[in-house]
Design a protein around this motif. Sequence first.
Motif, short mmCIF file in Angstrom:
data_model
loop_
_atom_site.label_atom_id
_atom_site.label_comp_id
_atom_site.label_asym_id
_atom_site.label_seq_id
_atom_site.Cartn_x
_atom_site.Cartn_y
_atom_site.Cartn_z
N ARG A 1 -8.15 -12.17 -22.31
CA ARG A 1 -7.80 -12.56 -21.37
C ARG A 1 -9.43 -12.25 -20.60
NH1 ARG A 1 -4.02 -15.40 -19.10
NH2 ARG A 1 -1.90 -14.89 -20.07
N THR A 2 -10.01 -11.38 -21.12
CA THR A 2 -11.42 -11.00 -20.48
C THR A 2 -12.54 -10.88 -21.62
OG1 THR A 2 -12.92 -9.50 -19.21
CG2 THR A 2 -10.92 -8.75 -20.13
N ASP A 3 -13.70 -11.11 -21.18
CA ASP A 3 -14.92 -11.09 -22.38
C ASP A 3 -15.55 -9.63 -22.04
OD1 ASP A 3 -16.02 -11.85 -19.91
OD2 ASP A 3 -16.88 -13.45 -20.82
N ARG A 4 -15.11 -8.92 -21.23
CA ARG A 4 -15.70 -7.69 -20.64
C ARG A 4 -14.87 -6.54 -21.44
NH1 ARG A 4 -17.32 -7.78 -14.37
NH2 ARG A 4 -18.40 -9.60 -14.29
N THR A 5 -15.56 -5.99 -22.59
CA THR A 5 -14.92 -4.76 -23.31
C THR A 5 -14.42 -4.05 -22.63
OG1 THR A 5 -16.46 -5.39 -25.11
CG2 THR A 5 -15.42 -3.33 -25.04
N ARG A 6 -15.17 -3.45 -21.37
CA ARG A 6 -14.62 -2.36 -20.82
C ARG A 6 -13.44 -2.70 -19.80
NH1 ARG A 6 -18.86 0.88 -17.13
NH2 ARG A 6 -19.60 1.49 -19.10
N ARG A 7 -13.39 -3.74 -19.34
CA ARG A 7 -12.21 -4.41 -18.49
C ARG A 7 -10.87 -4.20 -19.46
NH1 ARG A 7 -12.89 -9.44 -14.77
NH2 ARG A 7 -14.18 -7.86 -13.84
N ALA A 8 -11.19 -4.97 -20.73
CA ALA A 8 -10.12 -5.11 -21.83
C ALA A 8 -9.58 -3.60 -22.20
CB ALA A 8 -10.72 -5.81 -22.94
N LEU A 9 -10.66 -2.70 -22.40
CA LEU A 9 -10.10 -1.46 -22.86
C LEU A 9 -9.37 -0.49 -21.51
CD1 LEU A 9 -13.26 0.00 -24.64
CD2 LEU A 9 -11.11 -0.49 -25.58
N THR A 10 -9.63 -0.99 -20.21
CA THR A 10 -8.75 -0.28 -19.28
C THR A 10 -7.42 -0.88 -19.22
OG1 THR A 10 -11.16 -0.41 -17.84
CG2 THR A 10 -8.97 -0.28 -16.55
N ILE A 11 -7.42 -2.28 -19.43
CA ILE A 11 -5.89 -2.93 -19.29
C ILE A 11 -5.15 -2.17 -20.60
CG2 ILE A 11 -4.62 -5.00 -19.98
CD1 ILE A 11 -7.08 -6.46 -18.79
N VAL A 12 -5.54 -1.93 -21.86
CA VAL A 12 -4.81 -1.64 -22.70
C VAL A 12 -4.64 0.19 -22.55
CG1 VAL A 12 -6.59 -0.80 -24.43
CG2 VAL A 12 -4.43 -1.22 -25.27
N GLY A 13 -5.85 0.79 -21.81
CA GLY A 13 -5.37 2.12 -21.55
C GLY A 13 -4.35 2.35 -20.36
N VAL A 14 -4.45 1.57 -19.41
CA VAL A 14 -3.24 1.63 -18.61
C VAL A 14 -1.92 1.41 -18.99
CG1 VAL A 14 -2.67 0.58 -16.21
CG2 VAL A 14 -4.90 1.26 -16.64
N VAL A 15 -1.81 0.38 -19.71
CA VAL A 15 -0.47 -0.09 -20.48
C VAL A 15 0.06 1.30 -21.30
CG1 VAL A 15 0.73 -1.50 -21.93
CG2 VAL A 15 -0.82 -2.55 -20.22
N ALA A 16 -1.00 1.82 -21.88
CA ALA A 16 -0.62 2.77 -22.88
C ALA A 16 -0.18 4.29 -22.16
CB ALA A 16 -1.84 3.14 -23.89
N LEU A 17 -0.96 4.35 -21.01
CA LEU A 17 -0.80 5.55 -20.14
C LEU A 17 0.86 5.37 -19.47
CD1 LEU A 17 -1.70 8.15 -18.67
CD2 LEU A 17 -2.70 6.83 -17.08
N LEU A 18 1.10 4.27 -19.02
CA LEU A 18 2.32 3.99 -18.35
C LEU A 18 3.23 4.07 -19.48
CD1 LEU A 18 1.48 1.10 -15.89
CD2 LEU A 18 1.77 3.63 -15.27
N TYR A 19 3.15 3.19 -20.45
CA TYR A 19 4.29 3.31 -21.50
C TYR A 19 4.63 4.59 -22.04
CZ TYR A 19 7.11 1.01 -24.85
OH TYR A 19 8.18 0.74 -25.86
N GLY A 20 3.44 5.31 -22.12
CA GLY A 20 3.52 6.71 -22.87
C GLY A 20 4.22 7.47 -22.06
N GLY A 21 3.81 7.65 -20.61
CA GLY A 21 4.44 8.18 -19.76
C GLY A 21 6.03 7.95 -19.67
N LEU A 22 6.56 6.77 -19.60
CA LEU A 22 7.88 6.31 -19.65
C LEU A 22 8.46 7.05 -20.81
CD1 LEU A 22 10.15 4.49 -18.62
CD2 LEU A 22 9.41 2.89 -19.98
N THR A 23 8.03 7.14 -22.08
CA THR A 23 8.34 7.66 -23.19
C THR A 23 8.68 9.20 -23.08
OG1 THR A 23 7.50 6.04 -24.82
CG2 THR A 23 8.11 8.03 -25.83
N ALA A 24 7.65 9.84 -22.50
CA ALA A 24 7.75 11.30 -22.29
C ALA A 24 8.63 11.83 -21.25
CB ALA A 24 6.41 11.74 -21.61
#
Length: 298
Positions: A234-257
């Motif tokens: 979706r984006t050619d900016r590495t930092r923005r792409a990493l932010t997307i996966v980081g936020v999803v991981a935080l939310l999804y991991g939080g749901l698991t916890a």
Amino acid sequence: METHSHSRSSVTGVAAELQRRNRLLCTVALLNAVLALAFTILMQLDGRMLLGRNVWTKPWKFAVSISIFAATMAWLLPSLSLGKRLQRRVSTIIGAAMLIEITLISIQAARGVRSHFNTSTVLDGTVAAVMGITISVNTVVVGYVLWRTLRDPPSLAPAYRWGIWLGLSLFLLASLEGALMVVYGSHSVGVAPDSAGLPLLNWHYEGGDLRIAHFIGLHGLQILPLAGYLGARRTDRTRRALTIVGVVALLYGGLTAVTFVRAMLGLPFLAPVPTAPALGGLVAAVLLPCCGLVAVKR
């Protein structure tokens, strides 16, 4: 008509690519998908019940889950720079483990007895032990794959690579929770295993159910790599792409916890949020033995 035709060709294309990437695990995934269909039919024809549910419900759930897991690994492994020989060995072990698992679960269902947490006879205890060993081997292999990719990162977009790393890590944590259920001797906390629950999934309406966090965590293996892949696309900016996966991981991991903590507190997934004292009690129950162990070692 054109949309229908395009969707059909897309599915066919994905299936063909999956087979090209890893024929063995693709075959395991397809076989379990066929078994899931067979178990669906058996649920209509065989009215026997076990713990308040049709005897074929559990094989159906595992066949669907194994099909998704095998297909996911079939897709990911060729992208991880493992080398053809290692990839073939990993695929063989995972494929064999999954076939043993679904075979034993199906046999126990046909016999009308529990496959997990069942040591009532020598045969049942042996089946449970073999299943435990099989899943342990599968978990170790997945852990080894994660270690190899961390040591020698594959040439992928950073967000996609991190999505794979995080997905594998959450899968392993959920697998450890499965081991906790084995040690505990049940997936239920504060409620009988045959109490009422959701259709098919059977998650308890009352009391804690460790299967929920286990389920969510295992399927992080699909959600987080997909988030990383889409973020990179979706984006050619590495930092923005990493932010997307980081936020999803935080939310999804939080749901698991959260679902894990609620289950350990004996709360159903639809219950109100636990009070601070209850949460503090759980944290103390977990941390105090650890602190005691550290003190003893010192």
